[in-house]
Design a protein around this motif. Structure first.
Motif, PDB file in Angstrom:
ATOM      1  N   ARG A   6       0.932  -1.200  -0.043  1.00 21.13           N
ATOM      2  CA  ARG A   6       0.328   0.290   0.115  1.00 21.13           C
ATOM      3  C   ARG A   6       1.089   1.419  -0.147  1.00 21.13           C
ATOM      4  O   ARG A   6       2.038   0.899   1.077  1.00 21.13           O
ATOM      5  N   GLN A   7      -0.126   2.089  -0.650  1.00 22.45           N
ATOM      6  CA  GLN A   7       0.962   3.446   0.357  1.00 22.45           C
ATOM      7  C   GLN A   7       0.107   4.022   1.378  1.00 22.45           C
ATOM      8  O   GLN A   7       0.035   3.428   1.953  1.00 22.45           O
ATOM      9  N   PRO A   8       1.240   5.417   1.912  1.00 27.90           N
ATOM     10  CA  PRO A   8       1.518   4.987   3.048  1.00 27.90           C
ATOM     11  C   PRO A   8      -0.311   6.352   3.435  1.00 27.90           C
ATOM     12  O   PRO A   8      -0.365   5.648   4.859  1.00 27.90           O
ATOM     13  N   ASP A   9      -0.970   6.714   2.612  1.00 27.85           N
ATOM     14  CA  ASP A   9      -2.470   7.023   2.392  1.00 27.85           C
ATOM     15  C   ASP A   9      -3.348   6.413   2.173  1.00 27.85           C
ATOM     16  O   ASP A   9      -4.367   6.699   2.130  1.00 27.85           O
ATOM     17  N   GLN A  10      -3.128   4.892   1.934  1.00 21.35           N
ATOM     18  CA  GLN A  10      -4.266   3.857   1.926  1.00 21.35           C
ATOM     19  C   GLN A  10      -5.068   3.002   2.541  1.00 21.35           C
ATOM     20  O   GLN A  10      -3.650   2.313   3.935  1.00 21.35           O
ATOM     21  N   LEU A  11      -5.977   2.734   2.852  1.00 21.23           N
ATOM     22  CA  LEU A  11      -6.156   1.713   3.433  1.00 21.23           C
ATOM     23  C   LEU A  11      -6.221   0.259   2.967  1.00 21.23           C
ATOM     24  O   LEU A  11      -6.045   0.519   1.453  1.00 21.23           O
ATOM     25  N   ARG A  12      -6.522  -0.594   4.039  1.00 19.82           N
ATOM     26  CA  ARG A  12      -6.671  -2.238   3.839  1.00 19.82           C
ATOM     27  C   ARG A  12      -8.154  -1.974   2.902  1.00 19.82           C
ATOM     28  O   ARG A  12      -9.034  -0.930   2.960  1.00 19.82           O
ATOM     29  N   PRO A  13      -8.269  -3.160   2.136  1.00 23.00           N
ATOM     30  CA  PRO A  13      -9.409  -3.370   0.821  1.00 23.00           C
ATOM     31  C   PRO A  13     -10.132  -3.407   2.021  1.00 23.00           C
ATOM     32  O   PRO A  13     -10.022  -3.984   3.495  1.00 23.00           O
ATOM     33  N   VAL A  14     -11.531  -2.605   2.116  1.00 19.78           N
ATOM     34  CA  VAL A  14     -12.463  -2.818   2.985  1.00 19.78           C
ATOM     35  C   VAL A  14     -14.105  -2.731   2.937  1.00 19.78           C
ATOM     36  O   VAL A  14     -14.168  -2.460   1.936  1.00 19.78           O
TER      37      VAL A  14
END
Length: 236
Positions: A6-14
């Protein structure tokens, strides 16, 4: 790039599945990466003894982790919750009460049971986010059955973790990141952008106010994305 790509500002899949528990007045099964939580909402036409006679309702929560939800087996809370579970369930209850008009409920209680089925960091945040969906459906149940004169749920609420590792602010920490972060925080915010709770600790070096500002801004981005998913699931 992070260990999971992931990128630093990216959530995990939700993903959120409402109505997962057939017999509960409200429920939500949430998956945030490898953290999976089931939250059910139970409606009762009574309040705790300390609320009796006040004409006001109550929203409370219980939290636990299944014995092998994590990387090691934890003991079941058979008699009473451990200190961590007590702290988390009080947090969930406070956060949910912050978006309820308790007087509009009358003397009724919504109990939110939050159970971690798989834990890979951020279980308290996942529980709060799913608790809103379960609460929404519990309120709709009460409205359909004429248990309420008006909707007591004022706005959406969600929670996310942020942290600092290697000098980089990160959104939505998984277990490996959380356990090695220099700073980690749990942020609870409402749909209107107001803070309900900020829990933050410098695990190694103290952090500066500008770092705090960046973490709060990053958390707001994550919360907004979670609330957008709540609304999509609830078809709002």
């Amino acid at each position: 790039m992070r260990t999971d790509g992931r990128q630093p500002d990216q959530l995990r899949p939700v993903t959120m599945e409402r109505g997962f528990a057939k017999f509960a007045e409200g429920s939500c099964f949430i998956k945030i990466g490898d953290t999976h939580m089931l939250v059910t909402a139970t409606v009762e036409e009574r309040v705790p003894p300390f609320m009796k006679g006040k004409g006001s309702g109550w929203v409370t929560a219980e939290y636990s982790m299944l014995p092998r939800s994590g990387r090691q087996r934890n003991q079941r809370d058979l008699m009473k919750p451990n200190g961590r579970s007590m702290e988390i369930q009080r947090l969930i209850g406070r956060c949910m009460r912050s978006v309820f008009d308790l007087e509009a409920m009358g003397e009724k209680t919504i109990t939110l049971d939050c159970d971690a089925i798989r834990a890979d960091g951020g279980t308290r945040c996942a529980a709060i986010t799913a608790a809103y969906v379960a609460s929404y459906d519990a309120v709709q149940y009460m409205l359909r059955n004429r248990m309420l004169k008006r909707n007591p749920l004022r706005e959406a609420v969600a929670a996310i973790s942020v942290g600092v590792k290697g000098g980089q602010e990160l959104l939505d920490l998984n277990y490996d990141e959380d356990s090695t972060a220099h700073t980690d925080m749990n942020i609870v915010m409402t749909e209107s952008g107001r803070f309900v709770e900020i829990q933050g600790t410098a695990e190694q070096e103290p952090f500066a106010i500008d770092t705090l500002g960046r973490m709060l801004k990053l958390a707001q981005k994550g919360v907004n994305e979670l609330i957008a998913e709540q609304k999509r699931v609830l078809e709002l």
